[in-house]
Design a protein around this motif. Structure first.
Motif, mmCIF file in Angstrom:
data_model
loop_
_atom_site.group_PDB
_atom_site.id
_atom_site.type_symbol
_atom_site.label_atom_id
_atom_site.label_comp_id
_atom_site.label_asym_id
_atom_site.label_seq_id
_atom_site.Cartn_x
_atom_site.Cartn_y
_atom_site.Cartn_z
ATOM 1 N N LEU A 16 0.847 -1.193 0.000
ATOM 2 C CA LEU A 16 0.000 0.000 0.000
ATOM 3 C C LEU A 16 0.884 1.245 0.000
ATOM 4 O O LEU A 16 1.759 1.384 0.858
ATOM 5 N N ALA A 18 1.222 4.645 1.057
ATOM 6 C CA ALA A 18 0.646 5.674 1.937
ATOM 7 C C ALA A 18 1.030 7.062 1.438
ATOM 8 O O ALA A 18 0.317 8.039 1.666
ATOM 9 N N ASN A 38 -8.951 11.737 6.514
ATOM 10 C CA ASN A 38 -8.379 10.668 7.338
ATOM 11 C C ASN A 38 -7.751 9.604 6.448
ATOM 12 O O ASN A 38 -8.354 9.170 5.468
ATOM 13 N N GLY A 39 -6.532 9.200 6.807
ATOM 14 C CA GLY A 39 -5.888 8.121 6.073
ATOM 15 C C GLY A 39 -5.257 8.541 4.766
ATOM 16 O O GLY A 39 -4.759 7.697 4.017
ATOM 17 N N GLY A 41 -2.532 10.074 4.338
ATOM 18 C CA GLY A 41 -1.079 9.878 4.364
ATOM 19 C C GLY A 41 -0.305 11.046 4.948
ATOM 20 O O GLY A 41 0.913 11.134 4.769
ATOM 21 N N GLN A 85 1.044 13.481 17.530
ATOM 22 C CA GLN A 85 -0.374 13.669 17.855
ATOM 23 C C GLN A 85 -0.609 13.498 19.352
ATOM 24 O O GLN A 85 -1.386 14.225 19.945
ATOM 25 N N GLU A 174 -1.025 17.781 13.680
ATOM 26 C CA GLU A 174 -2.346 18.110 14.240
ATOM 27 C C GLU A 174 -2.270 18.851 15.577
ATOM 28 O O GLU A 174 -2.833 18.396 16.582
ATOM 29 N N HIS A 206 -6.698 18.819 10.896
ATOM 30 C CA HIS A 206 -8.058 18.649 10.388
ATOM 31 C C HIS A 206 -8.834 19.954 10.424
ATOM 32 O O HIS A 206 -9.890 20.060 9.817
HETATM 33 P P1 ATP Z 1 -5.302 10.891 9.916
HETATM 34 O O1 ATP Z 1 -5.774 12.204 9.420
HETATM 35 O O2 ATP Z 1 -6.417 9.972 10.259
HETATM 36 O O3 ATP Z 1 -4.258 11.004 10.996
HETATM 37 P P2 ATP Z 1 -3.296 10.558 7.847
HETATM 38 O O4 ATP Z 1 -3.650 11.388 6.665
HETATM 39 O O5 ATP Z 1 -2.273 11.098 8.776
HETATM 40 O O6 ATP Z 1 -4.610 10.176 8.647
HETATM 41 P P3 ATP Z 1 -1.670 8.173 7.765
HETATM 42 O O7 ATP Z 1 -1.782 7.955 9.238
HETATM 43 O O8 ATP Z 1 -0.394 8.659 7.236
HETATM 44 O O9 ATP Z 1 -2.840 9.144 7.280
HETATM 45 O O10 ATP Z 1 -2.069 6.809 7.052
HETATM 46 C C1 ATP Z 1 -2.043 6.646 5.637
HETATM 47 C C2 ATP Z 1 -2.315 5.200 5.287
HETATM 48 O O11 ATP Z 1 -1.195 4.395 5.638
HETATM 49 C C3 ATP Z 1 -3.513 4.579 6.012
HETATM 50 O O12 ATP Z 1 -4.159 3.690 5.132
HETATM 51 C C4 ATP Z 1 -2.875 3.847 7.155
HETATM 52 O O13 ATP Z 1 -3.678 2.757 7.563
HETATM 53 C C5 ATP Z 1 -1.560 3.377 6.544
HETATM 54 N N1 ATP Z 1 -0.487 3.244 7.529
HETATM 55 C C6 ATP Z 1 -0.041 4.225 8.334
HETATM 56 N N2 ATP Z 1 0.994 3.810 9.087
HETATM 57 C C7 ATP Z 1 1.210 2.496 8.745
HETATM 58 C C8 ATP Z 1 2.143 1.488 9.140
HETATM 59 N N3 ATP Z 1 3.085 1.742 10.053
HETATM 60 N N4 ATP Z 1 2.037 0.266 8.565
HETATM 61 C C9 ATP Z 1 1.118 0.015 7.645
HETATM 62 N N5 ATP Z 1 0.213 0.929 7.194
HETATM 63 C C10 ATP Z 1 0.256 2.154 7.749
#
Ligand code: ATP
Length: 249
Positions: A16, A18, A38-39, A41, A85, A174, A206
């Motif tokens: 995946l 990110a 959310n999510g 990256g 965070q 955040e 956010h």
């Molecule tokens: P949020 O706003 O919810 O904090 P975000 O924009 O900061 O989200 P990330 O936390 O960077 O997003 O996550 C991005 C993607 O990578 C998500 O699908 C998450 O599940 C995945 N992910 C994050 N850290 C890991 C990890 N250590 N191992 C595997 N997948 C991960």
């Protein structure tokens, strides 16, 4: 040349992406924002830039130095630091001592390391701490334990702690989470004041109002990719951004 340059940066977590092929610049004295749902990256990007997660592809340079193979500790010593965070305050230390710990040791979140910011003495550390407390409006809380403060004040301490070391660039994860609108606006004003002291900031949050109001330049992330970037006015007017993140307002 920008202070921080990410070029083609990708982070792959077991198949995946990110972060995928991100180009992003942070210029000295500017506040740069990264928004996305959310999510998307956002935290992964901060993790990659600060060395907490490996970069799969691409390149990051800070102050002209290629960061490949440079540890988080070494990055902190170069002046590249971050917040988390979770607040991670030292609850049995006063507000001032929380900041002192960080001013002296850029990798404040682990006292196991004995890295002390070179070239500065105790008096200079104290001056930095007083300076950060003053900008945050927390001088009268210096001798208080964090547990006696409101959530909003605790958030300000966690940010002040990162800034007290006077790094060149701080990536803020955040910082406004859990703050009400007026607390968030106040935080934004404080962040702008730090910029006047040769610091550069990178913000993910956010709170869209905060990001749009305080940032000089904004990147928009969607499923790990940058889909738009520009000034707040440009991002606000971008049709893709409006439909995806900002609603109709
Ligand atoms: P949020 O706003 O919810 O904090 P975000 O924009 O900061 O989200 P990330 O936390 O960077 O997003 O996550 C991005 C993607 O990578 C998500 O699908 C998450 O599940 C995945 N992910 C994050 N850290 C890991 C990890 N250590 N191992 C595997 N997948 C991960």
């Amino acid at each position: 040349m920008a202070l921080l340059e990410a070029r083609g940066l990708s982070v792959n977590y077991g198949g995946l992406y990110a972060n995928k092929d991100i180009d992003l610049d942070c210029h000295t004295g500017k506040l740069v924002g990264l928004i996305g749902p959310n999510g998307a990256g956002k935290t992964t990007f901060i993790d990659a830039i600060t060395g907490f997660t490996p970069v799969s592809e691409g390149k990051v340079t800070f102050d002209g130095v290629d960061l490949a193979g440079v540890s988080p500790d070494q990055r902190a010593l170069m002046g590249l630091t971050r917040t988390f965070q979770s607040l991670e305050l030292f609850e049995d230390l006063s507000v001032r001592d929380n900041l002192m710990a960080a001013a002296e040791r850029p990798k404040w979140h682990s006292f196991l390391t004995d890295i002390v910011m070179p070239g500065r003495n105790e008096r200079q550390f104290k001056e930095q701490v007083d300076w950060a407390l003053e900008i945050m409006g927390l001088q009268d809380r210096a001798d208080t334990l964090p547990s006696d403060l409101s959530h909003g004040q605790r958030k300000l301490i966690s940010v002040a702690r990162a800034l007290a070391a006077k790094p060149k660039l701080v990536l803020l994860d955040e910082p406004a989470a859990g703050l009400d609108t007026s607390e968030s606006q106040l935080l934004g004003q404080h962040l702008r004041e730090f910029l006047e002291h040769d610091m550069s900031l990178f913000l993910i949050d956010h709170d869209m109002g905060l990001v749009l109001n305080v940032c000089d330049y904004i990147y928009v992330l969607d499923f790990g990719k940058i889909i738009a970037h520009g000034t707040p006015a440009e991002v606000r007017a971008d049709p893709a951004v409006i439909s995806a993140y900002l609603g109709e307002s």
